[in-house]
Design an enzyme around this catalytic site. Sequence first.
Site, mmCIF file in Angstrom:
data_model
loop_
_atom_site.group_PDB
_atom_site.id
_atom_site.type_symbol
_atom_site.label_atom_id
_atom_site.label_comp_id
_atom_site.label_asym_id
_atom_site.label_seq_id
_atom_site.Cartn_x
_atom_site.Cartn_y
_atom_site.Cartn_z
ATOM 1 N N HIS B 133 0.709 -1.306 0.353
ATOM 2 C CA HIS B 133 -0.228 0.167 -0.249
ATOM 3 C C HIS B 133 0.713 1.513 0.285
ATOM 4 O O HIS B 133 2.148 1.122 0.458
ATOM 5 C CB HIS B 133 -0.592 -0.295 1.469
ATOM 6 C CG HIS B 133 -1.526 0.901 1.116
ATOM 7 N ND1 HIS B 133 -2.251 2.199 1.330
ATOM 8 C CD2 HIS B 133 -3.468 1.293 1.575
ATOM 9 C CE1 HIS B 133 -2.778 3.207 1.722
ATOM 10 N NE2 HIS B 133 -3.686 1.784 1.439
ATOM 11 N N ASP B 210 3.111 -4.344 8.225
ATOM 12 C CA ASP B 210 2.225 -3.877 7.656
ATOM 13 C C ASP B 210 0.806 -4.772 7.533
ATOM 14 O O ASP B 210 0.726 -5.649 6.918
ATOM 15 C CB ASP B 210 2.356 -3.439 6.729
ATOM 16 C CG ASP B 210 0.550 -2.214 6.270
ATOM 17 O OD1 ASP B 210 -0.102 -2.885 6.973
ATOM 18 O OD2 ASP B 210 0.344 -1.773 5.283
ATOM 19 N N GLN B 213 -4.167 -4.785 6.791
ATOM 20 C CA GLN B 213 -5.395 -5.614 6.294
ATOM 21 C C GLN B 213 -5.389 -7.224 7.607
ATOM 22 O O GLN B 213 -6.781 -7.437 7.308
ATOM 23 C CB GLN B 213 -5.300 -6.333 5.040
ATOM 24 C CG GLN B 213 -5.352 -4.797 3.801
ATOM 25 C CD GLN B 213 -7.054 -4.252 3.728
ATOM 26 O OE1 GLN B 213 -7.995 -5.539 4.375
ATOM 27 N NE2 GLN B 213 -6.893 -3.078 3.967
ATOM 28 N N LYS B 236 -10.578 -0.612 10.558
ATOM 29 C CA LYS B 236 -10.498 -1.601 9.921
ATOM 30 C C LYS B 236 -10.858 -3.226 10.668
ATOM 31 O O LYS B 236 -11.244 -4.135 10.225
ATOM 32 C CB LYS B 236 -9.426 -2.094 9.358
ATOM 33 C CG LYS B 236 -9.509 -1.141 7.820
ATOM 34 C CD LYS B 236 -8.501 -1.969 6.647
ATOM 35 C CE LYS B 236 -7.663 -0.556 6.074
ATOM 36 N NZ LYS B 236 -8.006 -0.102 4.815
ATOM 37 N N CYS B 374 -5.493 2.316 -3.351
ATOM 38 C CA CYS B 374 -3.422 3.146 -3.099
ATOM 39 C C CYS B 374 -2.858 2.512 -3.166
ATOM 40 O O CYS B 374 -1.713 1.631 -2.504
ATOM 41 C CB CYS B 374 -3.751 2.546 -1.082
ATOM 42 S SG CYS B 374 -5.545 4.826 -1.498
HETATM 43 C C1 LIG Z 1 -2.482 -2.853 3.402
HETATM 44 C C2 LIG Z 1 -2.796 -1.919 4.028
HETATM 45 N N1 LIG Z 1 -1.758 -0.621 4.092
HETATM 46 C C3 LIG Z 1 -2.123 0.530 5.551
HETATM 47 C C4 LIG Z 1 -3.263 0.846 5.044
HETATM 48 C C5 LIG Z 1 -3.250 2.245 5.704
HETATM 49 O O1 LIG Z 1 -4.457 2.479 6.484
HETATM 50 P P1 LIG Z 1 -4.817 3.553 6.947
HETATM 51 O O2 LIG Z 1 -5.234 4.583 6.402
HETATM 52 O O3 LIG Z 1 -5.671 3.844 8.149
HETATM 53 O O4 LIG Z 1 -3.674 4.385 7.920
HETATM 54 C C6 LIG Z 1 -4.285 0.642 4.475
HETATM 55 C C7 LIG Z 1 -5.628 0.813 4.741
HETATM 56 O O5 LIG Z 1 -6.335 1.432 3.597
HETATM 57 C C8 LIG Z 1 -3.949 -1.007 4.072
HETATM 58 O O6 LIG Z 1 -4.833 -1.833 3.228
#
Ligand SMILES: Cc1ncc(COP(=O)(O)O)c(C=O)c1O
Lengths: 149, 416
Positions: B133, B210, B213, B236, B374
Site C-alpha cells: 500500500h 503492515d 489488512q 478496519k 492505493c
Molecule cells: C495494506 C494496507 N496498509 C496500510 C493501510 C493504511 O491504513 P490507514 O489509511 O488507516 O492508515 C491500508 C488501508 O487503507 C492497507 O490496506
Amino acid sequence: MSELNELYQQMILDHNRRPRNFRAIEAPSRVQEGYNPLCGDRLTLYVTLDGDIVADVAFQGSGCAISKASASLMTEALKGKRVDEARALFDRFHRMITTPPDQPVEDLGKLSVLAGVREFPTRVKCASLAWHTMKTAVADETAGPVTTE
Amino acid sequence: MTAGAAGPRVAPYDVARVRGEFPILAQRVHGQPLVYLDNAATTQKPRAVLDALRTYYETANANVHRGVHTLSERATAGFEGARQTVARFLHAAEPREIIFTRNATEGVNLVAQTFGRQRVGAGDEVLVTAMEHHSNIVPWQMLCESAGARLRVVPIDDEGALRMDELRRLIGPRTKIVAVSQLSNALGTINPVAEIIAIAHEAGAAVLVDGAQAAYHMPVDVQALDCDFYVCTGHKLYGPTGIGVLYGKAAHLEAMPPYQGGGDMIASVTFEKTTYNVIPAKFEAGTPNIAGAIGLAAGLDYMTAIGMDRIQAHEQELLEYGTAALAAVPGLRLIGTAPRKASILSFVIDGIHPHDIGTIVDREGVAIRTGHHCAQPVMERFGVPATARASLALYNTREDIDRLVASLHTVHEVFG
Ligand SMILES: Cc1ncc(COP(=O)(O)O)c(C=O)c1O
C-alpha cells in the site's frame, strides 16, 4: 435502472466502444496530459491550431466509458471552432454537468447525452476530464499535467 | 462433521446473528438491501463499539494521566485497559509495547522517522515489496531520500505471490529494514511473514509488518512472528476512525528518539532541557484519542468473542464460494490468485472499466471499491489502470456474493 440508462445511453456506449479521433497527431500545436487520480483515468490530448481555429483535435488514453465518450464527443464538437468558442463551450458544458439534476440545462446537442452524470456526483469528474485538459491545452501558456483534483 | 472424541463442541457460525449486531447493514441503498463489500477500505461497526463510545462519553469523559479526580481516573483506566486489550489481541509481551497512533500510516511514518533515521545511512537499503500500500512505500521513500539510502523492491509473480527467491537475493548486508504487508489489500495475497522475518534477521535487518489488512482476517501473534514492528488501523478492526496501533519490541522503542514533542511524552521540562517519558508515553505526545482507543478495544473484544479462527474459517469459505462464482461471470479475470489468500476479490471485466462497474452495481445496492486501491505499482504490474474489488468480512454471506454476481450481469446488460 432508469437513471443508469440515462447515464449509459447508446451514444455514450457507442463512443466508448469506438471513440472518434482516438489517435495521436504528429507535430501538434499543443499536447496536454490529463489525469484523474481518483480512478486512474489518463488521457493525452493533441490539438492542431490553424491561426485561432482548432483544425484538428485527437486523444489517446485509458478511462471509463464516461470519460472516453466525453473526450470522443468533445473532439467532434471542437473541430473547426475558434479557440474562444472552444473555451466558451467548456463553460457551457461544465455548467450543464454541474447543474443540480432537478434544474433545467441548456441543450448542447449531442453533448447533452452527458447531462445524465448529474445524477452521479462521483462521475462528474470523469465527464469533465477531457474538457479540463482541453482548456489548459488551448490556454496561452500551458502548465504541467492537468488533474481533476 | 461428526461429533468425534475430544474437543469442545463449537456452535455453527451464526452469520444472521452477527449481521444483526451491525445497525448500518439493515438499510437499503437505491431501494435494495445494502450489500457491503468494501471491507478492505473500512469495516462497519458493531453495536458493542458504538455503545462503548457512547458509554465513555456519557460516563467517563476526562483527560487521561492528568487528574486525580474520579472521571480522569476512569478515563485513564479505560484508555490503559484498551492498551492491554490490544496487547493481548496481538500477543505482545507487554502493554507498553503498544503505541496508539492515528492509523497504520502514522505507525509506519513514526518508525521511518525515528528508528529509520537511526538505522539507515548513506548507501544502506530499505526493502519493500511490489504489493505494498502507498502508506508502506512513501514513508520509506522519504527516509531513503533524506538518508541517501536506496529503496529496493521485491517483485511479485503473475498470481500476485511474493517472489521469495528474489527476496532472498535482494536481502544483504546493506539491508537495514524490511517493510512488508502480511496481507495485500489489492490482491488478497497472504505473505509468509514469519519466514521473511527469519531471513531478514539472519541478515541483520529489522522488519516492520503492515498488518492493516491481516489483523481483522486472521489471528496475529507478534511474538511468534518475531517482528520488530507491527502496524494496524482501528477502522478496519471494527473500531472507529482516527485510532491506530504501532507494536514495537520494547528494546527498540526504548532506544528510539521521540517522534513528536509535547505534553504526556515528557518526564520533566525546563527551558534548558527536557527528559522524555518512558514508553509508551514517549511516543504519545498530546491528548490521545481516548474514545478511539476504547472503541477499538471494543472492536477487538467483539472479534475475540467470536474467535479469530472462526472468523477466518467463515471468510475462507466465502472466498472459495466467491472465487468460483466470479469465475463464471463472462469476461471476468481475477487479479490476485496466489495460493494463500484472504477474502479479497480483485477483478477486471473485458472491455468494461472498473469505474463503470462500480457505478452500476451501486445502483443495485452493492458497495465495492474501484480504483487503484492505493497500490499503483500493483496496477502497473498487472497492466490494468484499476480494478474492481469485493472484500468480504465477518458479516458477509453467500447471498451477498450472489447479489454481486447478479449485479455484474446487469453490468453486462447495460454494456450490451
Ligand atoms: C495494506 C494496507 N496498509 C496500510 C493501510 C493504511 O491504513 P490507514 O489509511 O488507516 O492508515 C491500508 C488501508 O487503507 C492497507 O490496506
